[in-house]
Design an enzyme around this catalytic site. Structure first.
Site, PDB file in Angstrom:
ATOM      1  N   LYS A 105     -31.518 -40.316 -79.056  1.00 47.10           N
ATOM      2  CA  LYS A 105     -30.996 -38.552 -79.234  1.00 47.10           C
ATOM      3  C   LYS A 105     -30.475 -38.216 -77.624  1.00 47.10           C
ATOM      4  O   LYS A 105     -29.601 -37.677 -77.510  1.00 47.10           O
ATOM      5  CB  LYS A 105     -31.852 -37.865 -79.688  1.00 47.10           C
ATOM      6  CG  LYS A 105     -32.620 -38.224 -80.992  1.00 47.10           C
ATOM      7  CD  LYS A 105     -33.466 -37.357 -81.560  1.00 47.10           C
ATOM      8  CE  LYS A 105     -34.911 -37.066 -80.740  1.00 47.10           C
ATOM      9  NZ  LYS A 105     -35.731 -38.303 -80.647  1.00 47.10           N
ATOM     10  N   ARG A 136     -37.499 -29.931 -85.673  1.00 50.05           N
ATOM     11  CA  ARG A 136     -38.329 -31.125 -86.105  1.00 50.05           C
ATOM     12  C   ARG A 136     -39.279 -30.981 -86.964  1.00 50.05           C
ATOM     13  O   ARG A 136     -40.154 -31.890 -87.596  1.00 50.05           O
ATOM     14  CB  ARG A 136     -39.235 -31.291 -84.775  1.00 50.05           C
ATOM     15  CG  ARG A 136     -39.170 -32.662 -84.131  1.00 50.05           C
ATOM     16  CD  ARG A 136     -40.066 -32.750 -82.892  1.00 50.05           C
ATOM     17  NE  ARG A 136     -40.101 -33.913 -82.113  1.00 50.05           N
ATOM     18  CZ  ARG A 136     -39.340 -34.189 -81.069  1.00 50.05           C
ATOM     19  NH1 ARG A 136     -38.435 -33.498 -80.660  1.00 50.05           N
ATOM     20  NH2 ARG A 136     -39.553 -35.264 -80.554  1.00 50.05           N
ATOM     21  N   ARG A 192     -38.668 -47.284 -70.791  1.00 51.67           N
ATOM     22  CA  ARG A 192     -37.551 -46.175 -70.304  1.00 51.67           C
ATOM     23  C   ARG A 192     -37.865 -45.606 -69.034  1.00 51.67           C
ATOM     24  O   ARG A 192     -39.099 -45.537 -68.801  1.00 51.67           O
ATOM     25  CB  ARG A 192     -37.843 -45.128 -71.451  1.00 51.67           C
ATOM     26  CG  ARG A 192     -37.275 -43.806 -70.897  1.00 51.67           C
ATOM     27  CD  ARG A 192     -36.959 -42.875 -71.962  1.00 51.67           C
ATOM     28  NE  ARG A 192     -37.964 -42.416 -72.784  1.00 51.67           N
ATOM     29  CZ  ARG A 192     -38.449 -41.629 -73.819  1.00 51.67           C
ATOM     30  NH1 ARG A 192     -37.330 -41.345 -74.383  1.00 51.67           N
ATOM     31  NH2 ARG A 192     -39.387 -41.318 -74.307  1.00 51.67           N
ATOM     32  N   ARG A 218     -42.202 -41.222 -68.296  1.00 50.95           N
ATOM     33  CA  ARG A 218     -42.704 -40.007 -68.975  1.00 50.95           C
ATOM     34  C   ARG A 218     -44.213 -40.220 -69.066  1.00 50.95           C
ATOM     35  O   ARG A 218     -44.764 -41.273 -69.576  1.00 50.95           O
ATOM     36  CB  ARG A 218     -41.855 -39.690 -70.087  1.00 50.95           C
ATOM     37  CG  ARG A 218     -40.909 -38.600 -70.172  1.00 50.95           C
ATOM     38  CD  ARG A 218     -39.835 -38.796 -71.131  1.00 50.95           C
ATOM     39  NE  ARG A 218     -40.465 -38.498 -72.374  1.00 50.95           N
ATOM     40  CZ  ARG A 218     -39.807 -38.176 -73.483  1.00 50.95           C
ATOM     41  NH1 ARG A 218     -38.813 -38.182 -73.508  1.00 50.95           N
ATOM     42  NH2 ARG A 218     -40.589 -37.977 -74.752  1.00 50.95           N
ATOM     43  N   ARG A 229     -46.457 -40.326 -81.673  1.00 45.21           N
ATOM     44  CA  ARG A 229     -45.228 -39.762 -81.756  1.00 45.21           C
ATOM     45  C   ARG A 229     -44.318 -40.230 -82.915  1.00 45.21           C
ATOM     46  O   ARG A 229     -43.774 -39.533 -83.716  1.00 45.21           O
ATOM     47  CB  ARG A 229     -44.517 -40.043 -80.506  1.00 45.21           C
ATOM     48  CG  ARG A 229     -44.894 -38.731 -79.445  1.00 45.21           C
ATOM     49  CD  ARG A 229     -44.593 -39.138 -77.932  1.00 45.21           C
ATOM     50  NE  ARG A 229     -43.013 -39.209 -77.748  1.00 45.21           N
ATOM     51  CZ  ARG A 229     -42.724 -40.221 -76.961  1.00 45.21           C
ATOM     52  NH1 ARG A 229     -43.352 -40.749 -75.998  1.00 45.21           N
ATOM     53  NH2 ARG A 229     -41.137 -40.246 -76.733  1.00 45.21           N
TER      54      ARG A 229
END
Ligand code: AP5
Ligand code: MG
Ligand code: ZN
Length: 217
Positions: free
Chosen positions: A13, A88, A127, A160, A171
């Site tokens: 996203k 969400r 990431r 992160r 998540r």
């Protein structure tokens, strides 16, 4: 145009939102980025959000909706936005309808970026995110030119805090429980378009642009 990008953690996203923003000259409004900015700044909102984000849980709807309402009220959002990570929950989707409705607008297209779970985990674990501008990289799939340095702003790349294996899995679970119902919700409204997210970044962007182009005409 008001566009919602829907998809699981790691679906791409954030990556796709930035590319669409350039193409459409619209701002991206990312709830995750806004929360991380608030956490970095140590504001009351940031401290509240951190309790949930660190565990991979959703921040309560009212806190999230107030934050987005404030963001959407700013002048740069007057011609439309690309929403990443919001809504969400079904309650958030209804709140968004109210917020846009008051401005005489509505969600024009919801692009659902579909990616298999095992691919999500591979993407999340490699990431790296720019500490300055939020740009997203992947050590294998989408590496930066100079290791550890953001291509666009020269900022330092960091991982992160919610990208530990345990929180990543949580998540994804939370996504399946609370956010996946939005797929049916928007499909019933006739504004959902599915995009195969299990392709390279450019191919996904190409398909997203086709879907947006079709919704515009
Ligand atoms: P948020 O920041 O939104 O995180 P998320 O939904 O978990 O999504 P990610 O940012 O992890 O994934 P992404 O889809 O943006 O993928 P990306 O482009 O980075 O939310 C964080 C937390 O904030 C939530 O857990 C919650 O606590 C809270 N929160 C946020 N919004 C909320 C809301 N509305 N309500 C309540 N709470 C909320 O890509 C992932 C990786 O893959 C990158 O390394 C990238 O380089 C790579 N990649 C991307 N595309 C491709 C591709 N096509 N091929 C190969 N690699 C790719
Ligand atoms: Mg993101
Ligand atoms: Zn940067």
């Amino acid at each position: 145009m008001d566009i919602v990008l829907l998809g699981a953690p790691g679906a791409g996203k954030g990556t796709q939102a930035e590319l669409l923003a350039e193409w459409l000259s619209l701002p991206t409004v990312s709830s995750g980025v806004l929360f991380r900015e608030a956490m970095d700044a140590g504001t009351p909102l940031g401290r509240r959000a951190k309790e949930f984000i660190d565990r991979g849980e959703l921040v309560p709807d009212e806190v999230t909706v107030d934050m987005i309402a404030e963001r959407l009220s700013r002048p740069d959002c007057a011609n439309g936005v690309i929403l990443d990570g919001f809504p969400r929950t079904v309650a958030q989707a209804r709140a968004l309808e109210d917020l846009l409705g008051r401005m005489g607008r509505q969600v024009d297209v919801v692009a659902y970026i579909e990616v298999p779970t095992e691919v999500l985990l591979q993407r999340l674990s490699g990431r790296w995110t720019c500490s300055q501008c939020g740009a997203v990289y992947h050590e294998t799939f989408n590496p930066e030119a100079v290791e550890g340095v953001c291509d666009s702003c020269g900022g330092k790349l960091v991982q992160r805090e919610d990208d530990t294996p345990e929180v990543q899995r949580r998540r994804i679970e939370v996504y399946n429980e609370r956010t996946a119902p939005l797929i049916a919700y928007y499909r019933e409204q006739g504004i959902l378009s599915e995009v195969d997210g299990d392709q390279g970044v450019e191919a996904v962007q190409h398909d997203l642009r086709a879907v947006i182009h079709a919704a515009r005409s």
